[in-house]
Write a protein that holds these residues in place. Structure first.
Motif, short mmCIF file in Angstrom:
data_model
loop_
_atom_site.label_atom_id
_atom_site.label_comp_id
_atom_site.label_asym_id
_atom_site.label_seq_id
_atom_site.Cartn_x
_atom_site.Cartn_y
_atom_site.Cartn_z
N GLY A 214 -2.11 32.34 9.80
CA GLY A 214 -2.60 31.02 9.46
C GLY A 214 -2.23 30.01 10.53
N GLU A 218 -3.65 31.39 14.13
CA GLU A 218 -4.80 32.12 13.61
C GLU A 218 -6.11 31.52 14.14
N MET A 384 -26.06 29.64 14.61
CA MET A 384 -24.91 29.98 13.75
C MET A 384 -24.93 31.45 13.37
N VAL A 387 -23.69 33.51 16.31
CA VAL A 387 -22.22 33.46 16.46
C VAL A 387 -21.55 34.33 15.41
N THR A 388 -22.03 34.19 14.18
CA THR A 388 -21.42 34.96 13.09
C THR A 388 -21.55 36.46 13.34
N ALA A 392 -18.53 39.12 14.63
CA ALA A 392 -18.21 40.00 13.50
C ALA A 392 -17.28 39.30 12.53
N GLY A 393 -17.49 38.01 12.37
CA GLY A 393 -16.70 37.27 11.40
C GLY A 393 -15.36 36.80 11.90
N THR A 394 -15.04 37.07 13.15
CA THR A 394 -13.72 36.63 13.63
C THR A 394 -13.71 35.16 13.99
N TYR A 395 -14.87 34.63 14.39
CA TYR A 395 -14.91 33.21 14.72
C TYR A 395 -15.13 32.42 13.44
N THR A 396 -14.14 31.61 13.09
CA THR A 396 -14.15 30.97 11.78
C THR A 396 -14.26 29.45 11.90
N PHE A 397 -14.41 28.84 10.73
CA PHE A 397 -14.43 27.38 10.67
C PHE A 397 -13.14 26.81 11.24
N TYR A 400 -13.35 26.55 14.95
CA TYR A 400 -14.20 25.44 15.40
C TYR A 400 -13.49 24.12 15.16
N ALA B 373 -3.82 27.32 3.78
CA ALA B 373 -4.27 28.01 5.00
C ALA B 373 -5.72 28.42 4.79
N PHE B 374 -6.49 28.38 5.86
CA PHE B 374 -7.89 28.81 5.77
C PHE B 374 -7.93 30.33 5.82
N THR B 375 -7.69 30.95 4.73
CA THR B 375 -7.67 32.41 4.73
C THR B 375 -8.64 32.93 3.69
N LEU B 665 -20.75 25.49 8.64
CA LEU B 665 -19.53 25.71 9.43
C LEU B 665 -18.44 26.37 8.58
N LEU B 666 -18.40 25.98 7.31
CA LEU B 666 -17.35 26.54 6.45
C LEU B 666 -17.52 28.04 6.22
N LEU B 668 -18.70 30.01 8.41
CA LEU B 668 -18.60 30.74 9.68
C LEU B 668 -17.54 31.83 9.55
N GLY B 669 -17.91 33.01 9.95
CA GLY B 669 -16.94 34.10 9.90
C GLY B 669 -16.79 34.70 8.53
N ARG B 670 -17.51 34.15 7.56
CA ARG B 670 -17.36 34.67 6.20
C ARG B 670 -18.65 35.26 5.67
N ALA B 671 -19.74 35.04 6.40
CA ALA B 671 -21.04 35.48 5.89
C ALA B 671 -21.35 36.89 6.37
N ARG B 672 -20.47 37.80 6.07
CA ARG B 672 -20.68 39.16 6.57
C ARG B 672 -21.14 40.11 5.48
#
Lengths: 523, 879
Positions: A214, A218, A384, A387-388, A392-397, A400, B373-375, B665-666, B668-672
């Protein structure tokens, strides 16, 4: 042992090549669709009848142009990702000098790195390059049986430290690790196998083992993962991968052919890569975690790191423009440098709602924003999605938001670079300082205050859809900025490597670092 | 009391009795709350030292306050002013008791500051009310002590807080308990919290008085609002604070249950407040009805703020609370003093804005004090979920409740359903096949329901009501199967309170049934793909077939669903076990679908006629001519989440589209998740189809009502549940976020229930409903325009119902009836000819019959003329 382990000694939680080729097929399709979407948007935006306020329109077009250029560069790099076949381990007894430059970093951080370097397979000679002259470091080197190097003068920072040691060593290959990066024993076997005749250096990912805890570490890791994942893999195929200063092996003759590291630059590795490519040398990137390090754990560390990188890259712009490089390499270096102007675009976007609410002026002359949405939203959504998918989901809000909250770093760096102000090399702190850190995020908080204040003024004046639209824009900025500043406001978490002494007492030197293939921690 | 007596002596008879009763209630409340407070906070010095007794007293307090509010709300005219005063004093009971106890304890401990504070309060009250008496403003005299008491109490406690006594004073400090947090002395924490909050609340209510020039009529309205606002305030704030003692002890784990309870009670009380002025009481001032729900929402938010203030103060965040309270008060004053328009509206807007800011800032402050934490929550993160069954039952019960209190008068399309289901099953079936936009499944269900339960409106809507309620547990199962139990619960919560789902659950139409069948088909597909049993595939085919019979555009959902199934098959390795049987099962399901749907497609020559929904049936501006404008379809999509709202609200909500950037943006990285992608596609496909139809100019009008996206509604609920689950992170925080979403949905629901009355549409409903009650056999109901036919015939079935045009053609009909009702709804598209026809008829009837009554709806576009028996007939007796 009940104590938690040093995260650098655990198996890595990230494999950059995992599924990359399969995904690359999908994002090539996406890129295929994204291009017309970008054209669709720009062709709408750049019509003369769109201009409302000339100054604001100019700023908008400038910001959007930079963004589109970045997006096109990103898509281009993405589309170049290919699978590089793995090679059998290099087992010939070639001599390698292993350099670990340090300057007043905590001994407990460096100890794991020294222990790992000492266990590297192959004919190695490890040297601890201590610019701080710390007796504890000397004792540490003696304990692990590695050379301790302390030069008489301190000028030129890390680059000069390495150059000084290069002159006093002679192995045909040189590996460099930052003091917090613990190498895998197979590091040299894997990397040396890729040294074809014209290859100057082989770079491996700068992996942050503390990137799951975190906070800043992170989010910072999330940014790194995007770069060392698809971007670096794409650049590798475009022959444009640059050296990142750690987890890298150089051919000594290549280094000597360009006069080693430049001591005038804040990003000596970036500058060195340009010169090597100019001389016709090639570079390689291996998407395999072969060393585990620590990312910045607090905002001050992160800001310091970003400011150094931004200043270094932006200062290199003239050098890139005048360099004798093939177009694809020149464009890639340019894209790398231009990334550090992104803060300007964020500032411009933040200004629009403020100006609109206070003065009524706006960049675009559109009767209804739905036409803007119709043209911009598909382009935005495509970007978007790419990027996603690519990350592979590693780049997060959080990644950014962290970048956005440090928008001022880009602005300061570009101003300093513009006026050619000399900067000093500041080592990125390897341990979080703890406590609240208001100063690094003060500009972001000031921006939030302005946005909130202006929004309230606007809402008190009227609650028309136009005002609410701009307040909504302001809310987006405020949310992103606050989210990015959150770690600094909350205070840094406990340093990830704080438990190293306990681990070391448990016998790190005897057990060695973790194997990337293993799923279990070493201790 | 003197002031009260002053007000009471002006009253007579029943009003006097009522006023005295209210004073009695106030005294009981005062006594009970004093007992509760002393027992809780002063340990052995109170009248009821035992905690159990204190809780009992607290319960009595809550019940008494609720009863008081209920009784007060029955008041009218002057009595309402008095009732407001009494209620306001009752409201001031807590700070008053606190002040008194502070005073006593301070005297015992020789603390001067609270003594000064309470003394100042009393002096202030006397001073202000004395001035008010001098100015001959009795109504203000009633309310003035409340302001003075609150300000004085706040001042006293502020001084006490800043100048604490150096030595220990057991009478003022919380008694030690077994928990470490409670062991820390928090002198007067609860007092500061309550007084600060109540002070703000009173200011919120009463600073409308800044616009004093408009006179007592406005004050009456404000006082009425204050009375009605008591219920949600107490329900959301006081009751949870008393029932969940951990809140006032600063325990973090008590916050979410407290907010949950508060939000639930607030939702119920808002609905009650919404219903009371409209249905039961019908208070004199017509401005009260539209304003009351908003003020109730403001007070509910204030009540929830009170809970958070309790928590924050008890856990050491007093300074934050004070700053936020002052900010909210300042904002309220600014809004109240700068607002334009009618006084009451400004006051309500200001209260709404300030209380929203206070609540949001307190939520942020509370969340900021928690580890964050953003987890992404790990798989199986719902291990801490407890009481899932009871929660689901409670949500289902709440869903039934909100649906039942949201029932509306029957409308045109529903009347058409009633007409089609009147006769035999075969006539209903044949009529439905080509006489309605949607296939006749709903008609068949309504036909059965009417045979079983009679001809009431509830029986007509029963299939929708059942389907809409079923969605709650069904979405839980779906969410649980696709993700986890917490997602299921959150999706069920959204389904229970989502305004569009509530709306369509109370409408005699195909939407709710289609929504349930869409979920059923997805559930069946998921099970079939996971388990591969033949029964699952059969269920898929059956649910898909039923969906085809339920909704005209179900084909969009079915195409997407089967494409998803095909993609799943394509992604499976060729050698995977069970691949062939699964494909055979899918083929069988498709076969079942074809067998079920083919007769329908043949009978309707495709998807059916592109018509039938009456005009203005929630059509957005989207239409074949709307070209590439995206706002209409965005507006429809927004309605799918937040329900129907007035045009000005909709345009403001649409203006918030940049928040979509934040949402993107929120995630991002979660839409898998492929599941998420499938759900998104299922939810978005109907809207995409609408947009495509709009751009292509497809001649289906009005095809852009939300009802056409029936299959998307449950998918959106599921996605919303998932979004809350993911963005919330750990379950306690996700639960808290869920409470926030529920509160938002309830606010939207209240707005939809009260303000969404497209005048041209809803004003007609109650008017015709009343005509239906009055008109009997032998009466004539002449209506204009002709589109009212089904509605008039449904409501006034006993009377002879004819259009004005028909009456125009057969004048002789006028002489055969005793009473004649002329109903005109010009906003429904009568045109000039219709207006002219109606005016002519009314003139003609006026010449021959006495005009018994002329009435209209609030929209000014709907009129009813009631004519008595003809003057020259002997049988003309006025009924």
């Amino acid at each position: 042992m009940s104590q938690p382990a040093d995260p650098r000694l655990l198996a890595p939680h990230w494999n950059p090549a995992d599924g990359m080729v399969r995904r690359s097929r999908m994002w090539r399709w996406l890129v295929f669709f994204n291009m017309p979407l970008a054209v669709w948007y720009l062709s709408w935006l750049l019509r003369p009848e769109r201009i409302s306020n000339h100054l604001l329109y100019g700023l908008l077009v400038g910001a959007e142009t930079l963004n589109v250029v970045q997006a096109l560069g990103f898509w281009w790099t993405m589309s170049a990702v290919r699978h590089r076949p793995s090679r059998p381990p290099f087992t010939e007894p070639v001599a390698v000098d292993v350099f670990i430059p340090v300057y007043n970093e905590p001994v407990e951080i460096v100890e794991a790195t020294i222990a790992g370097a000492a266990r590297l397979a192959g004919n190695t000679r490890v040297a601890l390059l201590d610019d701080g002259g710390n007796p504890e470091m000397e004792a540490l080197a003696a304990r692990y049986g590695v050379d301790y190097v302390h030069r008489p003068t301190r000028g030129g920072a890390k680059a000069a430290n390495i150059n000084w040691t290069l002159e006093r060593t002679d192995a045909p290959f040189v590996a460099i690790f930052d003091c917090d990066h613990v190498p895998d024993p197979r590091f040299l076997e894997v990397t040396l196998a890729h040294f074809d005749e014209k290859v100057a250096f082989v770079q491996t990912p700068q992996y942050y083992a503390n990137g799951r805890g975190g906070g800043v570490a992170e989010a910072s890791w999330s940014q790194q993962a995007l770069f060392f994942g698809p971007i670096a893999m794409g650049r590798d195929n475009l022959e444009s991968m640059f050296c990142c200063g750690t987890n890298v092996v150089f051919r000594r003759s290549a280094l000597e052919s360009v006069g080693s590291f430049s001591t005038d630059s804040l990003t000596e590795d970036f500058e060195l890569s340009i010169r090597l490519h100019e001389e016709g040398w090639e570079s390689r990137y291996l998407p395999q975690v072969l060393a585990a390090g620590l990312g910045p754990e607090d905002m001050a560390s992160y800001t310091s790191q970003q400011l150094r990188w931004a200043r270094g890259c932006l200062s290199s712009l003239p050098r890139i423009i005048t360099a004798r490089l093939p177009l694809r390499q020149r464009l890639n270096y340019l894209l790398s440098a231009l990334h550090w102007l992104s803060g300007w675009t964020l500032l411009i976007y933040m200004c629009f709602p403020v100006v609109r609410i206070l003065t009524g002026a706006q960049p675009l002359d559109v009767a209804s924003t739905d036409q803007f949405l119709l043209h911009w939203a598909p382009y935005f959504a495509g970007g978007m999605a790419t990027v996603t998918l690519a990350s592979a989901g590693t780049y997060t809000f959080a990644a950014y938001a962290l970048m956005a909250a440090n928008f001022w770093v880009h602005i300061v760096a570009s101003v300093l670079a513009l006026f050619r102000r000399k900067g000093s090399f500041v080592v990125t702190p390897k341990q979080g300082a703890g406590g609240r850190q208001i100063r690094p995020v003060a500009p972001a908080l000031a921006a939030c205050a302005v946005l909130v204040g202006v929004s309230l003024v606007g809402l008190m004046r009227d609650q028309s859809p136009a005002t609410i639209n701009n307040v909504a824009f302001a809310s987006v900025h405020v949310t992103v900025l606050l989210a990015g500043s959150w770690a600094a406001l909350r205070g840094a978490p406990r340093p990830a490597a704080a438990t190293v002494p306990a681990v070391v007492e448990g016998g790190l030197a005897a057990t060695g670092p973790a194997s990337p293939a293993g799923a279990e921690p070493v201790v | 009391m003197v002031l009260l007596l002053f007000a009471v002596h002006r009253l007579e008879g029943a009003e006097l009795v009522r006023a005295v009763a209210l004073v009695g209630v106030m005294l009981i409340v005062r006594r009970a709350s004093a007992s509760a407070w002393m027992s809780r906070n002063l340990g052995g010095t109170g009248l009821h030292p035992a905690r159990r007794q204190a809780r009992r007293a607290a319960l009595v307090t809550a019940l008494a306050l609720l009863a008081g509010a209920g009784v007060i709300s029955l008041g009218r005219g002057d009595a309402l002013v008095l009732a407001a005063g009494v209620a306001a004093l009752a409201m001031a009971t807590v700070p008053g008791v606190l002040a008194a106890l502070e005073y006593q304890a301070a005297r015992a401990c020789a603390r001067r500051a609270p003594l000064v504070g309470t003394g100042a309060a009393a002096a202030g009250a006397l001073l202000v009310s004395g001035f008010a008496l001098l100015l001959a403003l009795p109504a203000f005299a009633v309310l003035a002590p409340v302001i003075a008491l609150a300000l004085g109490d706040a001042a006293g406690l502020f001084v006490a807080w800043h100048r604490p006594h150096p030595g220990p004073c057991h009478a003022l400090e919380r008694q030690p308990s077994s928990t470490p947090l409670e062991a820390r002395p928090r002198p007067v924490a609860g007092g500061v919290a309550t007084v600060a909050l109540v002070g703000v609340m009173q200011l919120l209510v009463l600073t409308g008085g800044l616009h004093w020039p408009s006179g007592t009529a406005n004050l009456d309205l404000l006082a009425s609002l204050a009375v009605l606002g008591l219920l949600p305030l107490i329900a959301a704030g006081t009751v949870p604070a008393l029932v969940i003692p951990g809140l006032t002890a600063g325990r973090r784990e008590a916050v979410v249950p407290g907010l949950l309870l508060g939000a639930t009670l607030a939702g119920a009380s808002i609905l009650v407040v919404t219903a009371v002025p409209n249905r039961l009481v019908g208070l004199g001032d017509p401005r009260l009805a539209p304003l009351a729900p908003y003020f109730a929402v403001a007070m509910a938010m204030l009540g929830l703020s009170q809970l958070l203030i309790h928590h924050r103060v008890a856990s050491g965040g007093t300074r934050t609370v004070l700053i936020l309270t002052l900010l909210a008060t300042g904002l309220h004053l600014a809004l109240a003093s700068t607002g334009t328009g009618p006084l009451a509206e400004v006051a309500v807007d200001a209260a709404l804005g300030a209380s929203a800011v206070l609540l949001v800032s307190l939520v942020v402050a509370t969340a900021a004090a928690a580890p964050f934490a953003f987890t992404l929550p790990a798989e199986g993160s719902d291990v801490r979920l407890r009481l899932v069954g009871p929660t689901l039952i409670a949500l289902t019960a709440a869903a039934v409740f909100v649906r039942l209190v949201s029932l509306r008068p029957v409308w045109l399309s529903e009347a058409a359903t009633a007409r089609l289901t009147e006769g035999s099953f075969s006539s209903m079936f044949s009529g439905g096949l080509n006489g309605d936009a949607h296939p006749p499944l709903y008609l068949a269900l309504a036909w059965v329901s009417r045979r079983a339960f009679g001809d009431s409106a509830l029986a007509l809507r029963l299939p929708s009501l059942v389907a809409g309620t079923l969605l709650v547990p069904l979405l839980y199962v779906m969410g649980k199967q696709l993700y986890d139990r917490r997602t299921g619960l959150l999706a069920a919560m959204v389904a229970a309170f989502a305004p569009p789902l509530v709306w369509f659950s109370t409408q005699a139409g195909a939407t709710a049934v289609a929504a349930v069948l869409a979920v059923a088909s997805l559930l069946a597909a998921h099970r079939a793909l996971r388990r591969g049993r033949l029964s699952d595939w059969a269920l898929l085919g059956l649910s898909e077939g039923a969906l085809m019979w339920a909704h005209q555009l179900a084909v969009v959902h079915l195409v997407v669903l089967n494409v998803v199934v095909a993609v799943v098959f394509l992604r499976r390795p060729r050698s995977s076990h069970g691949r062939l049987p699964a494909q055979a099962g899918w083929a069988a399901a498709m076969g079942v679908l074809v067998v079920i749907a083919a007769p329908l497609l043949v009978a309707r020559s495709g998807l059916g006629p592109p018509r039938m929904l009456p005009p203005l049936e929630f059509a957005t501006r989207a239409a074949p001519g709307a070209g590439t404008s995206v706002f209409p379809v965005l507006g429809t999509a927004m309605s799918a989440l937040l329900g129907f709202h007035p045009a000005d609200v909709n345009s403001r909500l649409l203006a918030m589209w940049p928040l979509g950037i934040l949402a993107a943006l929120l995630v991002l990285g979660r839409a898998r998740s492929p599941r998420g992608a499938a759900l998104l596609t299922l939810a978005g496909a109907p809207f995409a189809a609408m947009f495509a139809a709009q751009v292509l100019g497809f001649p289906r009008s009005p095809a852009f009502a939300l009802g056409w996206a029936a299959t998307a509604l449950p998918m959106l609920a599921l996605l919303a549940g998932r979004a809350v689950s993911v963005l919330g992170g750990p379950w306690p925080r996700a639960r808290m976020l869920g409470v926030g979403v529920a509160a938002l949905l309830l606010v939207c629901l209240a707005d939809q229930a009260v303000r969404v009355r497209p005048r041209e549409r809803f004003a007609v409903g109650p008017v015709i409903e009343r005509v239906g009650h009055e008109a009997g056999a032998g009466d004539l109901v002449a209506y204009e325009p002709a589109a009212l036919r089904d509605l008039v015939r449904y409501e006034a079935g006993a009377a002879d119902a004819r259009s004005v045009a028909a009456v125009d053609e057969e004048r002789a009909a006028l002489t055969r009836h005793e009473r004649v009702y002329v109903v005109a709804a010009f906003a429904l598209g009568s045109g000039d000819a219709g207006v002219k026809r109606t005016v002519t008829l009314v003139k003609e009837l006026s010449a021959t019959r006495p005009l018994v009554q002329e009435r209209g709806a609030t929209d000014g576009q709907t009129k009813v003329w009631v004519f008595g028996p003809e003057r020259n007939t002997a049988s003309g007796t006025d009924r």
